[in-house]
Design an enzyme around this catalytic site. Structure first.
Site, PDB file in Angstrom:
ATOM      1  N   TYR A 236       0.847  -1.195   0.000  1.00  0.00           N
ATOM      2  CA  TYR A 236       0.000   0.000   0.000  1.00  0.00           C
ATOM      3  C   TYR A 236       0.882   1.245   0.000  1.00  0.00           C
ATOM      4  O   TYR A 236       0.648   2.183  -0.753  1.00  0.00           O
ATOM      5  CB  TYR A 236      -0.903  -0.019   1.235  1.00  0.00           C
ATOM      6  CG  TYR A 236      -1.843   1.161   1.288  1.00  0.00           C
ATOM      7  CD1 TYR A 236      -3.084   1.111   0.665  1.00  0.00           C
ATOM      8  CD2 TYR A 236      -1.486   2.331   1.952  1.00  0.00           C
ATOM      9  CE1 TYR A 236      -3.943   2.204   0.702  1.00  0.00           C
ATOM     10  CE2 TYR A 236      -2.334   3.419   1.994  1.00  0.00           C
ATOM     11  CZ  TYR A 236      -3.564   3.349   1.369  1.00  0.00           C
ATOM     12  OH  TYR A 236      -4.408   4.428   1.404  1.00  0.00           O
TER      13      TYR A 236
ATOM     14  N   PHE B 120     -21.304  12.775 -25.511  1.00  0.00           N
ATOM     15  CA  PHE B 120     -20.827  11.845 -26.541  1.00  0.00           C
ATOM     16  C   PHE B 120     -20.501  10.466 -25.973  1.00  0.00           C
ATOM     17  O   PHE B 120     -20.515   9.479 -26.685  1.00  0.00           O
ATOM     18  CB  PHE B 120     -19.601  12.407 -27.268  1.00  0.00           C
ATOM     19  CG  PHE B 120     -18.409  12.620 -26.357  1.00  0.00           C
ATOM     20  CD1 PHE B 120     -18.276  13.805 -25.645  1.00  0.00           C
ATOM     21  CD2 PHE B 120     -17.438  11.649 -26.228  1.00  0.00           C
ATOM     22  CE1 PHE B 120     -17.190  13.998 -24.804  1.00  0.00           C
ATOM     23  CE2 PHE B 120     -16.349  11.840 -25.382  1.00  0.00           C
ATOM     24  CZ  PHE B 120     -16.231  13.022 -24.662  1.00  0.00           C
TER      25      PHE B 120
ATOM     26  N   PHE C 271      -9.036  19.694 -24.756  1.00  0.00           N
ATOM     27  CA  PHE C 271      -9.354  18.272 -24.789  1.00  0.00           C
ATOM     28  C   PHE C 271     -10.625  18.096 -23.960  1.00  0.00           C
ATOM     29  O   PHE C 271     -10.857  18.838 -23.013  1.00  0.00           O
ATOM     30  CB  PHE C 271      -8.196  17.427 -24.237  1.00  0.00           C
ATOM     31  CG  PHE C 271      -8.469  15.959 -24.345  1.00  0.00           C
ATOM     32  CD1 PHE C 271      -8.499  15.346 -25.587  1.00  0.00           C
ATOM     33  CD2 PHE C 271      -8.735  15.195 -23.218  1.00  0.00           C
ATOM     34  CE1 PHE C 271      -8.796  13.994 -25.705  1.00  0.00           C
ATOM     35  CE2 PHE C 271      -9.031  13.850 -23.328  1.00  0.00           C
ATOM     36  CZ  PHE C 271      -9.059  13.242 -24.574  1.00  0.00           C
ATOM     37  N   THR C 272     -11.443  17.106 -24.334  1.00  0.00           N
ATOM     38  CA  THR C 272     -12.789  16.982 -23.744  1.00  0.00           C
ATOM     39  C   THR C 272     -12.772  16.967 -22.214  1.00  0.00           C
ATOM     40  O   THR C 272     -13.422  17.790 -21.574  1.00  0.00           O
ATOM     41  CB  THR C 272     -13.473  15.690 -24.241  1.00  0.00           C
ATOM     42  OG1 THR C 272     -12.569  14.597 -24.069  1.00  0.00           O
ATOM     43  CG2 THR C 272     -13.855  15.807 -25.703  1.00  0.00           C
TER      44      THR C 272
HETATM   45  C1  LIG Z   1      -6.449  10.588 -23.425  1.00  0.00           C
HETATM   46  C2  LIG Z   1      -6.054  11.949 -23.115  1.00  0.00           C
HETATM   47  C3  LIG Z   1      -6.282  12.496 -21.857  1.00  0.00           C
HETATM   48  C4  LIG Z   1      -7.033  11.756 -20.779  1.00  0.00           C
HETATM   49  O1  LIG Z   1      -6.355  10.593 -20.402  1.00  0.00           O
HETATM   50  P1  LIG Z   1      -7.152   9.331 -19.806  1.00  0.00           P
HETATM   51  O2  LIG Z   1      -6.080   8.446 -19.276  1.00  0.00           O
HETATM   52  O3  LIG Z   1      -7.920   8.707 -20.933  1.00  0.00           O
HETATM   53  O4  LIG Z   1      -8.027   9.846 -18.718  1.00  0.00           O
HETATM   54  C5  LIG Z   1      -5.853  13.791 -21.637  1.00  0.00           C
HETATM   55  N1  LIG Z   1      -5.222  14.487 -22.581  1.00  0.00           N
HETATM   56  C6  LIG Z   1      -4.980  13.994 -23.801  1.00  0.00           C
HETATM   57  C7  LIG Z   1      -4.268  14.811 -24.818  1.00  0.00           C
HETATM   58  C8  LIG Z   1      -5.381  12.711 -24.123  1.00  0.00           C
HETATM   59  O5  LIG Z   1      -5.152  12.240 -25.345  1.00  0.00           O
END
Ligand SMILES: *Cc1c(COP(=O)(O)O)cnc(C)c1O
Length: 482
Positions: free
Chosen positions: A80, A455, A132-133
């Protein structure tokens, strides 16, 4: 650049690895693909993997591991607190980025969560080459604003600009003058700019942004999730760096930034993430959030096995023969589609091939989600699963109106070291067939529209009955073929 030239004068990529574990795939008949996409609400995120032939949804957490990574997983030290595995990963990151402090997180967006908690206050602004989303969601959820400063070339589909992820530096200067440096939470430089086609920025551009940030006291944060591709492109496209070692490019980039975070689902061919910095005070302030949201400071939600794999994966990221596989296969995929007249984003970037749905389905209004419709149609035509990256991936404006995306893309991601050239050739063939029958494909409309990250799990249905017409045309052209 592949280091092998061919006698025939043709050019095609050549893997510097062999495949020693395989997984069987199934390709369903188109009638069953129709049933599957209907059950998925015409949203490729909701397809079951058993119904997918080639999964090109993402490169997140689905890259193939090497024998050395698998071997390292067996040596994981499960504790841990204070595991030797964490110490190895920490030491590797220090070496890789030239940094001192590391905060582990379970994936990239978890690192974004911690950064947003620390930096973003209501009314502050985050400037970025392109959003980024998940990043944007974390920032806006805390009352921050995201401003994109990508150079105009970044949102041109067809271009010969080799660094379409570059920031418009003059626009950044104007923004600082207009809004005041004190109102910036941070500047975010995303390597391998995801949403505009995996496009890189240059070291020179990062240097220019860093100069302004440091002059104005704005923290510069690099999203290094897609760093591997960006490194390859800097090495092969930026003359200054042609003779540099890949590691020297990483160190030069890292040295210009205050904080670096990454998704290890991409960087390091594993599953995890984290934040690194040389700023002790910053590290100590952000540290509090890790045990609260992620897990104790020496695992942050990652399994020790994955941490071992990432440690080795980071080494492989410094090997040009390893990181060239993605860009070379993507370039082949893009070129083969381009040759057939299929509209694609050029020059080829990292991450995957990007089909321009705005031109592919130029008869579909953006309010009927052409890239979402194209994703569903490509699945129907081929069993290939891609991802919508257009208006459907945007959030609605606070007043409920649509935010119309700059680009309508279907992203066909190529997880690293996973697909063969013949599988890519098959995808090209079916997408070419679809392109030849594109007038059949219509738009989509909502059946269930979630408010946040719609989405991911929203459900839609075709406008009209184009899906049945497409299936009938497929049978007419291909007979009994799968
Ligand atoms: C995929 C991605 C993230 C998020 O990463 P996850 O591990 O999927 O949460 C952030 N920034 C960029 C540019 C990514 O391509």
């Amino acid at each position: 650049m592949s280091k092998v030239t061919y006698f025939s004068g043709e050019t095609f990529p050549l893997e510097m690895h062999k495949v020693r574990i395989i997984q069987k795939l199934t390709l369903l008949p188109i009638e069953e693909r129709l049933r599957a996409i209907e059950e998925a609400g015409y949203n490729t995120f909701l397809l079951q993997n058993k119904d997918v032939f080639l999964d090109m949804l993402t490169d997140s957490g689905v890259n193939a591991m090497s024998d050395r990574q698998q071997a390292a997983m067996l040596t994981a030290d499960d504790a841990y607190a204070g595991s030797a595995t964490f110490a190895r990963l920490h030491a590797k990151l220090n070496d890789f980025f030239g940094t001192r402090y590391f905060l582990p997180a379970h994936q990239g967006r978890a690192a974004e969560h911690i950064l947003a908690k620390h930096f973003v206050k209501p009314g502050t602004l985050v400037a970025t080459n392109y959003h980024f989303t998940t990043t944007k969601q974390h920032i806006t959820a805390l009352g921050g604003e995201v401003v994109e400063l990508v150079d105009h070339a970044g949102v041109e589909v067809v271009s010969d600009n080799r660094f379409k992820g570059n920031v418009d530096v003059a626009a950044f200067e104007r923004l600082v003058a207009e809004r005041g440096a004190a109102n910036f939470a941070f500047f975010r430089m995303e390597a391998g700019t995801n949403l505009i086609g995996g496009q890189p920025y240059s070291l020179a551009n990062l240097r220019a942004v860093s100069e302004i940030c440091h002059r104005e006291g704005i923290p510069l944060v690099m999203d290094a999730s897609l760093l591997a591709d960006n490194l390859y492109f800097i090495k092969t496209r930026e003359p200054e760096c042609a003779d540099w070692d890949i590691h020297d490019i990483v160190l030069a980039m890292a040295n210009l930034c205050d904080v670096i975070y990454f998704s290890a689902r991409k960087l390091g061919f594993g599953r995890g993430g984290g934040i690194v910095t040389n700023d002790q005070a910053l590290y100590e302030q952000m540290r509090a959030w890790v045990p609260m949201y992620e897990g104790f400071l020496t695992y942050g939600g990652m399994s020790v096995r994955e941490m071992e794999a990432i440690t080795v994966g980071l080494d492989e990221t410094l090997d040009e023969d390893m990181i060239n596989q993605g860009p070379l296969f993507i370039a082949h995929f893009v070129t083969e589609m381009d040759k057939r007249g299929i509209p694609v984003v050029t020059p080829p970037g990292g991450l995957g091939a990007h089909v321009d749905a705005m031109r592919f389905l130029d008869h579909v209004d953006q309010r009927q989600y052409p890239s979402g419709a194209l994703a569903a149609a490509v699945y129907l035509a081929s069993g290939v699963r891609g991802m919508e990256r257009g208006t459907l991936s945007e959030q609605r404006e606070p007043d409920g109106s649509e935010r119309i995306s700059d680009m309508e893309l279907l992203r066909l991601a190529l997880p690293r070291r996973v697909f063969t050239l013949s599988q890519i050739q098959y995808a090209v063939d079916r997408i070419f067939w679809l392109y030849s029958n594109r007038q059949i494909v219509g738009g989509l409309k909502w059946v269930e529209e979630p408010e946040i990250l719609r989405f991911f799990y929203g459900r839609l249905t075709p406008v009209g009955d184009w899906q049945h017409e497409l299936v009938a045309k497929f049978r007419e052209d291909f007979g009994d073929s799968l």
